[in-house]
Design a protein around this motif. Sequence first.
Motif, PDB file in Angstrom:
ATOM      1  N   PRO A  81       1.170  -0.860  -0.361  1.00  0.00           N
ATOM      2  CA  PRO A  81       0.398  -0.164   0.463  1.00  0.00           C
ATOM      3  C   PRO A  81       0.630   1.537  -0.124  1.00  0.00           C
ATOM      4  O   PRO A  81       0.753   2.384   0.794  1.00  0.00           O
ATOM      5  N   ARG A 129      -5.033   5.958   2.536  1.00  0.00           N
ATOM      6  CA  ARG A 129      -5.304   4.364   2.229  1.00  0.00           C
ATOM      7  C   ARG A 129      -3.805   3.796   2.257  1.00  0.00           C
ATOM      8  O   ARG A 129      -4.147   2.244   2.330  1.00  0.00           O
ATOM      9  N   ASP A 130      -2.730   4.428   1.827  1.00  0.00           N
ATOM     10  CA  ASP A 130      -1.363   4.191   1.725  1.00  0.00           C
ATOM     11  C   ASP A 130      -0.808   3.669   3.200  1.00  0.00           C
ATOM     12  O   ASP A 130      -0.910   4.888   4.276  1.00  0.00           O
ATOM     13  N   LYS A 197      -2.679   3.535   8.184  1.00  0.00           N
ATOM     14  CA  LYS A 197      -3.889   4.492   7.526  1.00  0.00           C
ATOM     15  C   LYS A 197      -4.634   5.142   8.245  1.00  0.00           C
ATOM     16  O   LYS A 197      -4.865   5.487   9.362  1.00  0.00           O
TER      17      LYS A 197
END
Length: 215
Positions: A81, A129-130, A197
Amino acid sequence: MFGILDGVDYQGSLFDSPVLDRRLDAASLAGTTRTPLDRGAWVDVRRDWLADADGVFSTMVAEVPWRAERRQMYDRVVDVPRLVCMYAVGEELPHPTLELARDALSEHYRGELREPFVTAGCCFYRDGRDSVAWHGDRIGRGERKDTMVAIVSLGDPRRLALRPRGGGASISFTMGHGDLLVMGGSCQRTWEHAVPKVASAGPRISVQFRPLNVF
């Protein structure tokens, strides 16, 4: 722009901060604040350290050969991610300011680290989200030898969390645009760190300077 960055909401004027006309050398680290942790670990923080942080960020977004990775996770292969790029020993870094930063860090920490920072691992967090899961950068140093990892943060603020290996209360540091954070002492052996996150965040790049064979 690489196709892999399609959809990243990046603007050159995102941070709207002036270019800082100052020397980036060991003396520029005089304002560093150290936080002692348990088990012989510590964290140094120097806010707003990197000169021309806007220029470095813009160059890295446009010119670093970012790549996506996939990793085996139990019984399946999943996307990592974040985007990544590694600069090995002797490779030219994507912006001359990063060369100066690496040399300044090597000089400043020479008495404690006893070896220079020679590699630069780069991560691109495209949005909230990463992330990076809990880990310690101790490969190459084993269970007994201490090392350091110096992280320069560019872009949107993100939280770096730390917790004792094996359990215990966690702490965190929010890293902003141009900030420096150095994990030293036994930190890579006795603590773990992560970038969790979040619900919402803009693009952020981290540059992790390490000594030889540490990852």
